[in-house]
Design a protein around this motif. Structure first.
Motif, PDB file in Angstrom:
ATOM      1  N   ASP A 108       0.782  -1.165   0.091  1.00 29.91           N
ATOM      2  CA  ASP A 108       0.120  -0.051   0.005  1.00 29.91           C
ATOM      3  C   ASP A 108       0.965   1.300  -0.057  1.00 29.91           C
ATOM      4  OD1 ASP A 108      -1.628   2.088   0.572  1.00 29.91           O
ATOM      5  OD2 ASP A 108      -2.971   1.191   2.260  1.00 29.91           O
ATOM      6  N   PRO A 109       0.714   1.924  -1.242  1.00 32.30           N
ATOM      7  CA  PRO A 109       1.669   3.321  -0.982  1.00 32.30           C
ATOM      8  C   PRO A 109       1.289   4.174   0.139  1.00 32.30           C
ATOM      9  CG  PRO A 109       0.685   2.958  -3.277  1.00 32.30           C
ATOM     10  CD  PRO A 109      -0.122   1.828  -2.251  1.00 32.30           C
ATOM     11  N   GLY A 110       0.339   4.281   0.581  1.00 31.89           N
ATOM     12  CA  GLY A 110      -0.194   4.783   1.731  1.00 31.89           C
ATOM     13  C   GLY A 110       0.642   4.511   3.083  1.00 31.89           C
ATOM     14  N   ASP A 111       0.917   3.303   3.181  1.00 34.36           N
ATOM     15  CA  ASP A 111       1.601   2.639   4.532  1.00 34.36           C
ATOM     16  C   ASP A 111       2.999   3.624   4.729  1.00 34.36           C
ATOM     17  OD1 ASP A 111      -0.088   0.819   5.521  1.00 34.36           O
ATOM     18  OD2 ASP A 111       0.683  -0.919   4.515  1.00 34.36           O
ATOM     19  N   ARG A 112       3.184   3.325   5.863  1.00 41.24           N
ATOM     20  CA  ARG A 112       4.850   3.887   6.372  1.00 41.24           C
ATOM     21  C   ARG A 112       5.524   2.654   6.536  1.00 41.24           C
ATOM     22  NH1 ARG A 112       0.888   7.079   8.256  1.00 41.24           N
ATOM     23  NH2 ARG A 112       1.346   9.389   8.048  1.00 41.24           N
ATOM     24  N   GLY A 113       6.662   2.926   6.624  1.00 39.39           N
ATOM     25  CA  GLY A 113       7.982   1.992   6.642  1.00 39.39           C
ATOM     26  C   GLY A 113       7.616   0.956   7.809  1.00 39.39           C
ATOM     27  N   GLU A 114       7.233   1.380   9.074  1.00 37.65           N
ATOM     28  CA  GLU A 114       7.153   0.680  10.234  1.00 37.65           C
ATOM     29  C   GLU A 114       6.004  -0.437  10.139  1.00 37.65           C
ATOM     30  OE1 GLU A 114       3.874   3.489  12.599  1.00 37.65           O
ATOM     31  OE2 GLU A 114       6.076   4.128  12.110  1.00 37.65           O
ATOM     32  N   ARG A 115       5.170  -0.567   8.945  1.00 40.55           N
ATOM     33  CA  ARG A 115       4.456  -1.582   8.749  1.00 40.55           C
ATOM     34  C   ARG A 115       4.666  -2.744   7.862  1.00 40.55           C
ATOM     35  NH1 ARG A 115      -0.411  -1.202  10.797  1.00 40.55           N
ATOM     36  NH2 ARG A 115      -1.285  -2.559   9.265  1.00 40.55           N
ATOM     37  N   ILE A 116       6.077  -2.653   7.440  1.00 43.67           N
ATOM     38  CA  ILE A 116       6.527  -3.516   6.259  1.00 43.67           C
ATOM     39  C   ILE A 116       7.438  -4.327   6.962  1.00 43.67           C
ATOM     40  CG2 ILE A 116       7.494  -3.640   3.846  1.00 43.67           C
ATOM     41  CD1 ILE A 116       4.687  -2.265   4.212  1.00 43.67           C
ATOM     42  N   GLY A 117       7.508  -5.720   6.522  1.00 41.33           N
ATOM     43  CA  GLY A 117       8.446  -6.736   7.126  1.00 41.33           C
ATOM     44  C   GLY A 117       9.437  -6.842   6.060  1.00 41.33           C
ATOM     45  N   ILE A 118      10.631  -7.619   6.343  1.00 41.37           N
ATOM     46  CA  ILE A 118      11.782  -7.717   5.593  1.00 41.37           C
ATOM     47  C   ILE A 118      11.404  -8.299   4.207  1.00 41.37           C
ATOM     48  CG2 ILE A 118      12.669  -9.726   6.646  1.00 41.37           C
ATOM     49  CD1 ILE A 118      14.751  -6.866   5.356  1.00 41.37           C
ATOM     50  N   GLU A 119      10.336  -9.171   4.029  1.00 39.46           N
ATOM     51  CA  GLU A 119      10.065  -9.512   2.782  1.00 39.46           C
ATOM     52  C   GLU A 119       9.402  -8.752   2.101  1.00 39.46           C
ATOM     53  OE1 GLU A 119       9.219 -11.114   5.801  1.00 39.46           O
ATOM     54  OE2 GLU A 119      10.526 -12.999   5.984  1.00 39.46           O
ATOM     55  N   GLY A 120       8.505  -7.650   2.508  1.00 44.79           N
ATOM     56  CA  GLY A 120       8.081  -6.897   1.804  1.00 44.79           C
ATOM     57  C   GLY A 120       9.084  -5.723   1.253  1.00 44.79           C
ATOM     58  N   PHE A 121      10.119  -5.239   1.951  1.00 47.62           N
ATOM     59  CA  PHE A 121      10.939  -4.605   1.703  1.00 47.62           C
ATOM     60  C   PHE A 121      11.921  -5.192   0.437  1.00 47.62           C
ATOM     61  CE2 PHE A 121      11.002  -2.518   6.009  1.00 47.62           C
ATOM     62  CZ  PHE A 121      10.548  -1.160   5.443  1.00 47.62           C
ATOM     63  N   ALA A 122      12.393  -6.646   0.575  1.00 48.65           N
ATOM     64  CA  ALA A 122      12.790  -7.350  -0.424  1.00 48.65           C
ATOM     65  C   ALA A 122      11.948  -7.435  -1.763  1.00 48.65           C
ATOM     66  CB  ALA A 122      13.203  -8.721  -0.048  1.00 48.65           C
ATOM     67  N   ALA A 123      10.600  -7.362  -1.579  1.00 47.14           N
ATOM     68  CA  ALA A 123      10.101  -7.398  -2.810  1.00 47.14           C
ATOM     69  C   ALA A 123      10.126  -6.063  -3.435  1.00 47.14           C
ATOM     70  CB  ALA A 123       8.336  -7.839  -2.422  1.00 47.14           C
ATOM     71  N   LEU A 124       9.704  -4.935  -2.622  1.00 50.05           N
ATOM     72  CA  LEU A 124       9.854  -3.758  -3.148  1.00 50.05           C
ATOM     73  C   LEU A 124      11.415  -3.105  -3.682  1.00 50.05           C
ATOM     74  CD1 LEU A 124       8.630  -0.849  -3.086  1.00 50.05           C
ATOM     75  CD2 LEU A 124       9.363  -0.242  -0.975  1.00 50.05           C
ATOM     76  N   ALA A 125      12.201  -3.525  -3.185  1.00 52.97           N
ATOM     77  CA  ALA A 125      13.583  -3.352  -3.775  1.00 52.97           C
ATOM     78  C   ALA A 125      13.786  -4.003  -5.116  1.00 52.97           C
ATOM     79  CB  ALA A 125      14.806  -4.025  -2.832  1.00 52.97           C
ATOM     80  N   GLU A 126      13.251  -5.206  -5.391  1.00 55.22           N
ATOM     81  CA  GLU A 126      13.230  -6.063  -6.735  1.00 55.22           C
ATOM     82  C   GLU A 126      12.628  -4.928  -7.666  1.00 55.22           C
ATOM     83  OE1 GLU A 126      11.669  -9.680  -7.334  1.00 55.22           O
ATOM     84  OE2 GLU A 126      12.648 -10.467  -5.707  1.00 55.22           O
ATOM     85  N   GLN A 127      11.271  -4.216  -7.390  1.00 52.43           N
ATOM     86  CA  GLN A 127      10.755  -3.193  -8.128  1.00 52.43           C
ATOM     87  C   GLN A 127      11.503  -1.714  -8.376  1.00 52.43           C
ATOM     88  OE1 GLN A 127       8.282  -4.424 -10.025  1.00 52.43           O
ATOM     89  NE2 GLN A 127       8.185  -6.289  -8.807  1.00 52.43           N
ATOM     90  N   LEU A 128      12.094  -1.573  -7.108  1.00 50.10           N
ATOM     91  CA  LEU A 128      12.745  -0.261  -7.187  1.00 50.10           C
ATOM     92  C   LEU A 128      13.972  -0.237  -7.799  1.00 50.10           C
ATOM     93  CD1 LEU A 128      11.973   1.443  -3.734  1.00 50.10           C
ATOM     94  CD2 LEU A 128      11.338   2.491  -5.759  1.00 50.10           C
ATOM     95  N   VAL A 129      14.941  -1.458  -7.912  1.00 51.50           N
ATOM     96  CA  VAL A 129      16.128  -1.319  -8.516  1.00 51.50           C
ATOM     97  C   VAL A 129      16.267  -0.928 -10.083  1.00 51.50           C
ATOM     98  CG1 VAL A 129      18.070  -2.743  -9.170  1.00 51.50           C
ATOM     99  CG2 VAL A 129      17.057  -2.794  -7.035  1.00 51.50           C
ATOM    100  N   PRO A 130      15.295  -1.615 -10.767  1.00 54.86           N
ATOM    101  CA  PRO A 130      15.108  -0.976 -12.317  1.00 54.86           C
ATOM    102  C   PRO A 130      14.444   0.326 -12.413  1.00 54.86           C
ATOM    103  CG  PRO A 130      13.490  -2.656 -11.782  1.00 54.86           C
ATOM    104  CD  PRO A 130      14.404  -2.662 -10.614  1.00 54.86           C
ATOM    105  N   VAL A 131      13.499   0.664 -11.626  1.00 54.50           N
ATOM    106  CA  VAL A 131      13.144   2.114 -11.626  1.00 54.50           C
ATOM    107  C   VAL A 131      14.202   3.138 -11.348  1.00 54.50           C
ATOM    108  CG1 VAL A 131      11.504   3.631 -10.506  1.00 54.50           C
ATOM    109  CG2 VAL A 131      10.650   1.447 -10.852  1.00 54.50           C
TER     110      VAL A 131
END
Length: 311
Positions: free
Chosen positions: A282-305
């Motif tokens: 959820d783009p409206g969430d804050r970092g404190e609600r995201i687990g390490i798996e979520g950050f890993a999934a997000l990094a996959e998307q952010l690296v090419p962007v």
């Protein structure tokens, strides 16, 4: 107690050793020495130390915990930044464990090794800053057990988890507040950068509180024991460094929603939002609600962007 078992240090002996060496604990090095043998036994017990395993200890100080680990049958590699304390430790251990003897070092600056009658290396003392250590002598350690210096506890822990993948377990004593951060899960008010980064390597849980009265000097806060058990990192095509960069950015301004907090890393808020949606977050969430798996999934998307934005 057998005559070969090390005798643990008590309050009088700790102060006697310090006075004889002209040592006083310094805040600059985050030093608080453990006076209570019962606390040492509790740490060793909670760490599940097994006879014959190699344990690395950071900041042994006057040797209270070192002796407890030796008494449990572990072979200890002790990393001490203070050259005075590092030089004192071998003689202290020999005095408390007469069955051990000091082997002459190979040369100036070489580790000092204490062996038993069978020639087994029981204690190896390395004089170094734990944050700069990239290799340890002897067999690879399987456990980290330490009363970590207050001022560098988190960076030392993360450094050792990164550099020594042989570590399967850990039991560290840290400030109670730091313990809460290390063991916190997503959604907790204490969850943050240390929580997420430690979760990359291990599961962490707070297992006991340690009162301030067992230390010299007495600190202004209580301490706690945190148990760590190695786990596989999240499955991801992103590197650990890329995932940690996302974690850092997400918590740089805790009050910001992720699409805003990650705007600089992604190149824009729109690009951050696109990456978040693609990662199932959820783009409206804050970092404190995201687990390490979520950050890993997000990094996959952010690296090419982020790469596209850089071009």
């Amino acid at each position: 107690m057998s005559q070969d078992e090390p005798v643990l240090l008590g309050p009088a002996r700790v102060r006697e050793l310090a006075a004889a060496a002209g040592v006083r604990p310094t805040k600059a090095l985050g030093q608080n020495f453990v006076l209570d043998a019962g606390t040492v036994r509790k740490i060793v017990r909670q760490a599940s130390v097994a006879p014959g395993e190699t344990v690395v200890e950071v900041g042994p100080g006057l040797g209270s915990l070192t002796l407890g680990l030796l008494a449990a049958g572990a072979d200890v590699v002790a990393v001490e930044i203070d050259p005075v304390l590092a030089a004192l430790l071998p003689s202290t251990v020999v005095a408390q464990a007469p069955s051990l003897h000091v082997e002459p070092p190979d040369g100036e600056g070489a580790p000092v090794v204490l062996r038993d009658g069978a020639g087994r290396a029981r204690l190896t003392v390395v004089t170094a800053d734990a944050l700069t250590v990239t290799a340890l002598p002897g067999p690879a350690p399987t456990s980290l057990v330490a009363n970590l210096p207050y001022n560098v506890a988190v960076p030392v822990l993360l450094t050792f988890l990164e550099r020594f993948d042989s570590l399967q377990r850990g039991l560290v004593m840290v400030q109670a507040e730091v313990a809460d951060r290390l063991a916190a899960g997503p959604g907790s008010r204490t969850y943050g950068v240390p929580s997420a980064k430690v979760a990359w390597y291990a599961t962490a849980r707070r297992v006991a509180t340690v009162g301030r009265s067992v230390f010299w000097p007495v600190p202004n806060v209580d301490s706690a024991l945190v148990r760590l058990d190695r786990r596989e990192p999240p499955t991801t095509t992103a590197s650990r460094q890329e995932v940690f960069a996302v974690v850092d950015a997400a918590f740089a301004q805790r009050r910001k929603m992720l699409r805003s907090a990650l705007a600089e890393l992604a190149g824009s808020s729109a690009a951050a939002q696109q990456a978040l949606v693609a990662a199932g977050l959820d783009p409206g969430d804050r970092g404190e609600r995201i687990g390490i798996e979520g950050f890993a999934a997000l990094a996959e998307q952010l690296v090419p962007v982020a790469g596209a934005g850089a071009r």
